[in-house]
Each structure stands twice: as C-alpha cells, then as structure tokens.
Design an enzyme around this catalytic site. Structure first.
Site, PDB file in Angstrom:
ATOM      1  N   TYR A  74      -9.788  16.340   2.266  1.00 42.86           N
ATOM      2  CA  TYR A  74     -10.526  15.190   1.732  1.00 42.86           C
ATOM      3  C   TYR A  74     -10.367  15.151   0.220  1.00 42.86           C
ATOM      4  O   TYR A  74     -10.382  16.200  -0.436  1.00 42.86           O
ATOM      5  CB  TYR A  74     -12.016  15.283   2.090  1.00 42.86           C
ATOM      6  CG  TYR A  74     -12.405  14.211   3.078  1.00 42.86           C
ATOM      7  CD1 TYR A  74     -12.428  12.878   2.687  1.00 42.86           C
ATOM      8  CD2 TYR A  74     -12.702  14.521   4.399  1.00 42.86           C
ATOM      9  CE1 TYR A  74     -12.747  11.878   3.587  1.00 42.86           C
ATOM     10  CE2 TYR A  74     -13.021  13.518   5.307  1.00 42.86           C
ATOM     11  CZ  TYR A  74     -13.044  12.197   4.898  1.00 42.86           C
ATOM     12  OH  TYR A  74     -13.345  11.211   5.799  1.00 42.86           O
ATOM     13  N   GLU A  76     -11.634  12.032  -1.883  1.00 43.34           N
ATOM     14  CA  GLU A  76     -12.097  10.726  -2.376  1.00 43.34           C
ATOM     15  C   GLU A  76     -12.071  10.693  -3.894  1.00 43.34           C
ATOM     16  O   GLU A  76     -12.446  11.666  -4.555  1.00 43.34           O
ATOM     17  CB  GLU A  76     -13.521  10.447  -1.875  1.00 43.34           C
ATOM     18  CG  GLU A  76     -13.555  10.040  -0.414  1.00 43.34           C
ATOM     19  CD  GLU A  76     -14.971   9.793   0.092  1.00 43.34           C
ATOM     20  OE1 GLU A  76     -15.939  10.085  -0.633  1.00 43.34           O
ATOM     21  OE2 GLU A  76     -15.089   9.302   1.224  1.00 43.34           O
ATOM     22  N   ASP A 229       4.226  -9.874  -1.932  1.00 49.90           N
ATOM     23  CA  ASP A 229       4.036  -8.946  -0.810  1.00 49.90           C
ATOM     24  C   ASP A 229       5.432  -8.653  -0.269  1.00 49.90           C
ATOM     25  O   ASP A 229       5.974  -9.421   0.520  1.00 49.90           O
ATOM     26  CB  ASP A 229       3.139  -9.582   0.255  1.00 49.90           C
ATOM     27  CG  ASP A 229       2.955  -8.667   1.464  1.00 49.90           C
ATOM     28  OD1 ASP A 229       3.642  -7.632   1.546  1.00 49.90           O
ATOM     29  OD2 ASP A 229       2.126  -9.003   2.340  1.00 49.90           O
ATOM     30  N   THR A 255       4.296  -2.412   2.308  1.00 45.44           N
ATOM     31  CA  THR A 255       4.208  -1.313   3.268  1.00 45.44           C
ATOM     32  C   THR A 255       5.309  -0.327   2.870  1.00 45.44           C
ATOM     33  O   THR A 255       6.199  -0.663   2.084  1.00 45.44           O
ATOM     34  CB  THR A 255       4.491  -1.787   4.703  1.00 45.44           C
ATOM     35  OG1 THR A 255       5.773  -2.414   4.727  1.00 45.44           O
ATOM     36  CG2 THR A 255       3.449  -2.784   5.182  1.00 45.44           C
ATOM     37  N   LYS A 258       8.798  -0.039   6.530  1.00 44.96           N
ATOM     38  CA  LYS A 258       9.762  -1.029   7.030  1.00 44.96           C
ATOM     39  C   LYS A 258      11.119  -0.701   6.411  1.00 44.96           C
ATOM     40  O   LYS A 258      11.618   0.388   6.648  1.00 44.96           O
ATOM     41  CB  LYS A 258       9.242  -2.436   6.762  1.00 44.96           C
ATOM     42  CG  LYS A 258       7.916  -2.693   7.514  1.00 44.96           C
ATOM     43  CD  LYS A 258       7.322  -4.072   7.288  1.00 44.96           C
ATOM     44  CE  LYS A 258       5.988  -4.183   8.017  1.00 44.96           C
ATOM     45  NZ  LYS A 258       5.293  -5.461   7.726  1.00 44.96           N
ATOM     46  N   ARG A 264       3.987   5.298   7.744  1.00 44.72           N
ATOM     47  CA  ARG A 264       3.141   4.105   7.658  1.00 44.72           C
ATOM     48  C   ARG A 264       2.095   4.263   6.560  1.00 44.72           C
ATOM     49  O   ARG A 264       1.252   5.159   6.634  1.00 44.72           O
ATOM     50  CB  ARG A 264       2.429   3.842   8.983  1.00 44.72           C
ATOM     51  CG  ARG A 264       3.280   3.940  10.203  1.00 44.72           C
ATOM     52  CD  ARG A 264       2.545   3.430  11.432  1.00 44.72           C
ATOM     53  NE  ARG A 264       2.705   1.994  11.521  1.00 44.72           N
ATOM     54  CZ  ARG A 264       3.767   1.397  12.032  1.00 44.72           C
ATOM     55  NH1 ARG A 264       4.756   2.102  12.528  1.00 44.72           N
ATOM     56  NH2 ARG A 264       3.843   0.089  12.068  1.00 44.72           N
TER      57      ARG A 264
HETATM   58  C1  LIG Z   1       4.021  -5.830   7.878  1.00 46.65           C
HETATM   59  C2  LIG Z   1       3.421  -6.679   6.849  1.00 46.65           C
HETATM   60  C3  LIG Z   1       2.128  -6.431   6.348  1.00 46.65           C
HETATM   61  C4  LIG Z   1       1.134  -5.497   6.976  1.00 46.65           C
HETATM   62  O1  LIG Z   1       1.466  -4.217   7.170  1.00 46.65           O
HETATM   63  P1  LIG Z   1       0.686  -3.266   8.187  1.00 46.65           P
HETATM   64  O2  LIG Z   1       1.118  -1.940   7.705  1.00 46.65           O
HETATM   65  O3  LIG Z   1       1.173  -3.632   9.548  1.00 46.65           O
HETATM   66  O4  LIG Z   1      -0.766  -3.497   8.016  1.00 46.65           O
HETATM   67  C5  LIG Z   1       1.693  -7.193   5.274  1.00 46.65           C
HETATM   68  N1  LIG Z   1       2.464  -8.148   4.747  1.00 46.65           N
HETATM   69  C6  LIG Z   1       3.677  -8.440   5.225  1.00 46.65           C
HETATM   70  C7  LIG Z   1       4.477  -9.527   4.575  1.00 46.65           C
HETATM   71  C8  LIG Z   1       4.197  -7.730   6.303  1.00 46.65           C
HETATM   72  O5  LIG Z   1       5.393  -8.062   6.802  1.00 46.65           O
END
Ligand SMILES: *Cc1c(COP(=O)(O)O)cnc(C)c1O
Ligand SMILES: *[C@@H]1O[C@H](CO)[C@@H](O)[C@H](O)[C@H]1NC(C)=O
Length: 484
Positions: A74, A76, A229, A255, A258, A264
């Site tokens: 932990y 925080e 994003d 993220t 990907k 993750r």
């Molecule tokens: C995948 C994605 C997210 C969210 O990611 P998670 O890890 O699944 O919560 C946010 N924005 C975009 C554009 C995404 O493609």
C-alpha cells in the site's frame, strides 16, 4: 474477560503447517481449476488470429514485473508524501516510471508532468474531468458510434450511458456520414453554441490521424482545455510514426496495454509552467498538476497498483528501443497490407484506408453486417469486433468490422502473413453471407448463430477454416511467460 477468536477453534499444528505450505505452492499445484482455465485461454490466444485493435501481447518482462511482490504494498499518496510507511522502494519505482513516461514521449520535465497511478484508461479520463470540469460542466468528445470511446460522454436519446454524461453535460461531435472523416466544421459550429470546458481528441475506432492543430484552435476559441486521449495509438506516438498529441494538447491521457504493449493501466500527462502571456507581458501559470494529482488521489482512487506501475515502467523502457520503433513501423505496414488485400477481395474500407494500426470494414454492400460476421469469424478462431459504420441507421445492427494489426505484429507476422490473414477473413465473410442467404431476411442474430452451429454443411465449412487458421497461427511465437 474477552475470549480471543483463536480460542473459538483450536488450530492444530498440522493445519498451521499446511496453511504455511499453501502460500508457497505454485498455481498449477494449488489451484488446478484456475490454472486449467488460464491454460485454455493461452491456447486460444496462441492458436487464434487476434485482430482486436485494442489488444496486444505483453512481453515476458512486463508480466514478471506485474506478477511481482509490488502487488503487496500500500502506498496512498505520491513519492515523498505517503500515508504508509515502508515506501522507499515504491517511491523509487514511481519516480522511475514518471521519468520514463516523460522520456518515452520526449517531454521536457519543466513543461510536462505525469501521473502514473490511474488504474486504467477509463479512470484516467474520469480523473481529468473531475480535475478540470465542474459538476455538470460541458465536454465534447467524438461520439461512440463514430469511433469515440464510452468515457468521452456516450449517451443515447433515451438514456445517459457513460458516467461522463451523467455527472457532466456531454455534446458529442461526429464523423461525416459519407466520407467517414471527422466533421471539424460542424464541431466548430457546435462548440461556439455549446461552449465546452473540455474538448477530447481521441478515438477507439478511427483509422485516420487527428488534426490536433484544428482541435486546439477550436478549444482556444471557447477557452476550453484540449485533452488528447491517445489510448489506442500511444505506442505509435512513442515510436514517432504518427503525429503526436503533445504539441497541441493541454492534457494527454492513455492506456498502457494497447499499442504501447504494457500491462493494463493508465497515465495522465499535464502541462506545467507558463500557460499564456497577456498583452502587458503578465504570465499565467498552468495549475493542472495539483488539480489532476488530487483528482486521482484522494479524489477517485486509493492505493496505487504498484505491480502495474512496475509493469508500465518496463513497457516504457522497451518503448524507447529501436526494436520498438521497428515494431510500430511493421504495425503500420501490416495494417496497410491487410487493408489493400481486403480491398483486392472486393471490400470497402471506411475512408479508403488507414494512417494507423486499424481499419474499419464496411459490410453494407455485401448484404450482411458486423454482428453476424463477427460470430462466424470467432467460430473460425479469428477475433475482431463488430462496429458501427458512418451513416449506420441503427447502433443495434452495426454494419462494420474493426481489425487491428498490433497483436499479431507482436507475434512476428509481416505483410505477406497479413495477406494470408485477409484471405481467412474473406472466407469467413463469404460463409457469413451464405448462412444469411439460407435464412429469412428478417432472421435474428440468435437464429443466425443457431443455423451456423446446427446446420452440418456450415459446421463443416467452419471446421475447415478453423483447422487452417489454427495451423497458421500456431507457427508464430507467443510473447509472455512460457508457462502462463
Ligand atoms: C481503451 C480506451 C479507453 C479506456 O481504457 P480502459 O483501460 O479499457 O478503461 C479510453 N479511451 C480510449 C480512446 C480507448 O480506446
Ligand atoms: C491449495 O490451497 C487449498 C486452499 O485453497 C489448500 O487447502 C490445499 O492444501 C492447497 N494444496 C492443494 C494441493 O490443493
């Protein structure tokens, strides 16, 4: 006197020894049920063709860090200001992860900071909204059916779906129904009326580069923040093979699992230092750092996932190598090979091609739809997603399929292999059309799946394709832990 709980049941020496032993047993020994499910999933990943654009195969080093003792701690707070003791190594790890995150995107630490604690992409986005938009303040993001993400404020006429649309007011922008490109002119007109506090530049199903300069100009006109994003493209951005959102955005979220190919998790980058200088030369400073850090913790999260931060740090180090750049160039080349092979097979690709790692196939001219084709391809061990196409009448019957090249490229496939993949997809879609022709035009998806799984000639065709797909996919090495 208070009876201690241990008196309620006498613990034998054997029981206690067995407990201690349990904690040291390997998964395969201690939980064969979970172990066998994992083995089945590993088999599915190894012998299938993974074309889901948001997925990838994390490296062995990333998974080792993720499976480490960092899970136990932990911490925080932030490095140097924790609410827990024993955090010296956690502090070192979090600072290392921050440093690598800035380096991976060539950011000057005087001008940019980063929060590496978000649990994933969705919580990262919500933390930004919480930080810079007041309750029921206004947000504009690309609509979900047009290629945006749920968290960008998705709602339908009947219902607010995403929490972003419940706690904030969202007005989505759209792609042009004919060209499939984002309609920036409409966005600009609507932004002038809606006056958003935040505009989002990011996509989950859009095969073209974003015009960040134009988006920034629209944001500036309205005194709005521009949030990039880059969840889908963050690996491509790190490798420098697509335009970077950092040049024009105030905030960038992503993220890490990907195209970046980590475990993750999520990251939030924010600008620091001078925001602007007025006519008299007076400087205004960004105050994003404290707003964003406070929104993540204590606003929305508790203890950071330190094992995930360890995995992200490893992935970021890998992302700075020449090998990673070669990988991302191959991701682009493979996506183009897939796209042009499908066009050669007579398919229509939305916008006619791709600048990145994904394509959207439009099945409307084939007389079938994405939901049905997805089911047939899945039965053939080919994984992809159904997706709405620009101009689709109903989101309930999406007419497209989204394919991405990142995962299979991590397994070493090159252009020629992707042409073979296109052939498998083509055979799957031809079968979809045949199954559909055998049914009433109004037959439901359920009836379609039933016919696919019960009519012997269709089963035979599926089995034929699947055997070939599995033999093909099985030739390629699988990244990750050798056992799991
Ligand atoms: C995948 C994605 C997210 C969210 O990611 P998670 O890890 O699944 O919560 C946010 N924005 C975009 C554009 C995404 O493609
Ligand atoms: C595994 O864990 C269980 C508790 O879940 C324990 O009872 C058992 O002794 C352990 N070992 C094996 C081989 O199941």
């Amino acid at each position: 006197a208070i009876m201690s709980l241990s008196n309620a049941h006498h613990i034998s020496k054997e029981e206690w020894e067995s407990h201690n032993k349990m904690l040291l047993e390997p998964l395969a020994v201690n939980d064969s049920e979970v172990f066998s499910i994992i083995k089945k999933e590993k088999h599915r990943q190894t012998y299938g063709l993974e074309l889901i654009a948001s997925e990838n195969f994390a490296s062995r080093a990333v998974l080792e860090a993720l499976g480490s003792c960092m899970n136990n701690k932990y911490s925080e707070g932030y490095p140097g200001q924790r609410y827990y003791g024993g955090t010296e190594h956690i502090d070192e790890l979090e600072r290392l992860c921050q440093k690598r995150a800035l380096e991976a995107y060539s950011l000057d630490s005087e001008k940019w900071g980063v929060n590496v604690q978000p649990y994933s992409g969705s919580p990262a986005n919500f933390a930004v909204y919480t930080a810079v938009v007041e309750p029921h303040g206004r947000i504009m993001g690309l609509d979900l059916p047009d290629g945006g993400h749920l968290t960008h404020g998705f709602m339908t006429e009947k219902k607010k779906i995403s929490a972003t649309s419940i706690f904030f007011e969202s007005m989505p922008y759209k792609v042009h129904p004919e060209t499939g490109y984002i309609d920036y002119d409409r966005l600009q007109e609507n932004a002038r009326l809606f006056h958003p506090k935040l505009i989002i530049a990011g996509t989950s199903c859009y095969s073209r580069n974003l015009d960040y300069a134009r988006l920034k100009q629209i944001a500036n006109e309205n005194g709005a923040y521009l949030m990039g994003d880059m969840a889908h493209i963050s690996g491509l951005v790190a490798a420098g093979v697509v335009p970077s959102p950092f040049e024009h955005c105030d905030i960038v979220t992503t993220t890490t699992h990907k195209t970046l190919r980590g475990c993750r998790a999520g990251l939030i980058f924010y600008r620091k230092g001078v925001q602007n200088v007025d006519a008299k030369g007076k400087e205004t400073l960004y105050n994003l750092e404290s707003l964003i850090n406070q929104a993540v913790f204590p606003g929305l999260q508790g203890g950071p996932h330190n094992h995930a931060i360890a995995g992200v740090a490893v992935a970021l180090k890998q992302a700075m190598t020449p090998e990673f750049k070669a990988y991302q160039l191959q991701v682009l080349a493979n996506c183009r090979a897939l796209s042009s092979a499908l066009i050669d097979h007579g398919y229509k690709i939305v916008t006619g091609g791709s600048d990145n790692h994904l394509i959207l196939l439009d099945l409307r001219s084939k007389g079938t739809d994405g939901g049905r084709a997805e089911k047939v391809l899945e039965a053939c061990a080919i994984a992809c997603n159904k997706n709405t196409c620009p101009g689709d009448k109903s989101a309930l019957r999406p007419s497209g399929l989204r394919f991405g090249s990142p995962a299979l490229t991590s397994r070493g496939l090159v252009e020629n292999d992707f042409r073979k993949v296109a052939e498998f997809i083509h055979r799957g879609i031809e079968l979809t059309v045949e199954v559909q022709k055998s049914l009433d035009p109004k037959a439901t998806l359920k009836a379609f799946v039933q016919a696919l799984s019960q009519v012997e000639k269709f089963q035979q065709r599926v089995a034929e394709i699947r055997v070939e797909v599995e033999a093909f996919a099985g030739q390629f090495p699988m990244p990750g832990l050798p056992e799991l």
